[in-house]
Design a protein around this motif. Sequence first.
Motif, PDB file in Angstrom:
ATOM      1  N   LEU A  17       1.192  -0.915  -0.157  1.00 36.90           N
ATOM      2  CA  LEU A  17      -0.112  -0.077  -0.210  1.00 36.90           C
ATOM      3  C   LEU A  17       0.876   1.162  -0.375  1.00 36.90           C
ATOM      4  O   LEU A  17       0.643   2.415  -0.977  1.00 36.90           O
ATOM      5  N   HIS A  31      -7.425   8.342   0.828  1.00 35.70           N
ATOM      6  CA  HIS A  31      -7.877   6.977   1.681  1.00 35.70           C
ATOM      7  C   HIS A  31      -6.236   5.888   1.950  1.00 35.70           C
ATOM      8  O   HIS A  31      -6.862   5.017   2.601  1.00 35.70           O
ATOM      9  N   ASP A  50      -5.722   3.915   5.720  1.00 37.02           N
ATOM     10  CA  ASP A  50      -4.842   2.325   5.305  1.00 37.02           C
ATOM     11  C   ASP A  50      -3.811   1.901   5.431  1.00 37.02           C
ATOM     12  O   ASP A  50      -3.655   1.207   6.693  1.00 37.02           O
ATOM     13  N   SER A 100      -3.907   2.024   9.546  1.00 42.51           N
ATOM     14  CA  SER A 100      -4.443   1.743   9.780  1.00 42.51           C
ATOM     15  C   SER A 100      -4.133   0.373  10.036  1.00 42.51           C
ATOM     16  O   SER A 100      -3.975  -0.402  11.371  1.00 42.51           O
ATOM     17  N   ASN A 132      -9.250   3.822  13.776  1.00 44.80           N
ATOM     18  CA  ASN A 132      -9.640   3.570  11.993  1.00 44.80           C
ATOM     19  C   ASN A 132     -10.865   4.496  12.003  1.00 44.80           C
ATOM     20  O   ASN A 132     -11.166   5.255  10.800  1.00 44.80           O
ATOM     21  N   ASN A 170      -5.653  -3.673  -4.990  1.00 46.29           N
ATOM     22  CA  ASN A 170      -6.581  -3.347  -3.800  1.00 46.29           C
ATOM     23  C   ASN A 170      -7.179  -4.517  -3.161  1.00 46.29           C
ATOM     24  O   ASN A 170      -7.687  -5.238  -2.124  1.00 46.29           O
ATOM     25  N   THR A 221      -6.403  -6.598  -0.094  1.00 48.14           N
ATOM     26  CA  THR A 221      -7.952  -7.362   1.014  1.00 48.14           C
ATOM     27  C   THR A 221      -7.421  -8.797   0.666  1.00 48.14           C
ATOM     28  O   THR A 221      -8.416  -9.372   1.912  1.00 48.14           O
ATOM     29  N   ALA A 260      -8.643  -2.237   9.471  1.00 45.49           N
ATOM     30  CA  ALA A 260      -7.856  -2.274   8.303  1.00 45.49           C
ATOM     31  C   ALA A 260      -8.442  -2.909   6.809  1.00 45.49           C
ATOM     32  O   ALA A 260      -8.702  -2.256   6.302  1.00 45.49           O
ATOM     33  N   HIS A 285     -11.491  -1.092   5.693  1.00 37.61           N
ATOM     34  CA  HIS A 285     -10.612   0.769   4.969  1.00 37.61           C
ATOM     35  C   HIS A 285      -9.787  -0.183   3.936  1.00 37.61           C
ATOM     36  O   HIS A 285     -10.281   0.832   2.258  1.00 37.61           O
ATOM     37  N   ILE A 286      -9.207  -0.891   3.621  1.00 43.34           N
ATOM     38  CA  ILE A 286      -9.052  -1.217   2.054  1.00 43.34           C
ATOM     39  C   ILE A 286      -9.695  -1.882   1.421  1.00 43.34           C
ATOM     40  O   ILE A 286      -9.451  -1.337   0.074  1.00 43.34           O
ATOM     41  N   ASP A 340     -11.600   1.670  -0.321  1.00 41.67           N
ATOM     42  CA  ASP A 340     -10.454   1.721  -1.227  1.00 41.67           C
ATOM     43  C   ASP A 340     -10.986   1.595  -2.187  1.00 41.67           C
ATOM     44  O   ASP A 340     -10.536   1.572  -3.512  1.00 41.67           O
TER      45      ASP A 340
END
Length: 338
Positions: free
Chosen positions: A35, A60, A64, A67, A101, A142, A146, A162, A165-166, A169
């Motif tokens: 990331l 964002h 990530d 987080s 987060n 991503n 993920t 976390a 977040h991803i 994204d």
Amino acid sequence: MTEHAHSGHSHAHGHTHGVSPDADRRWLRAALILLTAYMAVEVVIGVLAQSLALISDAAHMLTDAVSIVLALVAMRLAAKPARGGYTYGLKRAEILSAQANGITLLVLSVWLAYEAVQRLISPPEVTGGLVLITALSGVVINLICTWFLSKANRSSLNIEGAYQHILTDLFGFIATAISGLIVLTTGFQRADAIASLVVVALMLKAGTGLVRESGRIFMEAAPAGIDPDALGDHLVAADQVVEVHDLHIWQITSGQPALSAHILVAPGGDCHKVRRNLHELLRTEYGITHATLQVDHLGEQDDDELLTLSPGPRPEQPSGSHCDDSHGPVHRPGPHRH
């Protein structure tokens, strides 16, 4: 007769999973490296292409990365043994991380929403082709991240934070890729700002969920899916139990529910047997293995009080020698059960 029963530390983790904390950390670190590297590239391209959608995706991505760093720090703190005043250890550090987060997602979404509205009013020239290529490569990055986090233990609210977040994204990159394609094929510049607003909506949804869930744990609320009143009725229906009060259910951290209660047993009843039966009921029916039960025989004064109960609302606390300052409803068998 008073009995305090504590479940052993071997049962402290209500959730068992096949992934060790070390493996969790490895997956998180792999996602963090990927990331961070991509985010740096994306910021440069976003500025060159004048794309707010790309810059918002990069911003964002920064959350990530933060987080995941918070998740890694919280995992290390949570693994430390309990000592001193921290009798549960630092397990709540994971919930602090999840809350941080959620708050970063909410704060960032407000800023990006403002920027997107400004661009809807007066859209700049966006380089659609550059946006499309960058966003598509972001989708790939991503998807990999993920997958990395899906391999970790997502029953932890910390890791789930976390992951959210991803995942958010990922959807954001898809929206950005679509906006890049629209700008490229139709010249509709406002598509970029609209894609930013889609990202904002996703961030608001994920952030609100994380803040709400972490807030419930900090406020000592019962775990979602457990109704304390129904559980109290279940306990008082057990053999020899005549009253349950001071019933508290909370979470130490995600996946670790705990319970304490004062149980009154009929005169002549077997307190040891009642306690063992209730512990087994809590473990098998509710997944609660960290329970502290104070089990007493019902005194004569309490017995008279129970036998002369008149119809109508029950008192909030039992009278007599037990718990003059008890909290919450009193659970008793019969038609007046709460």
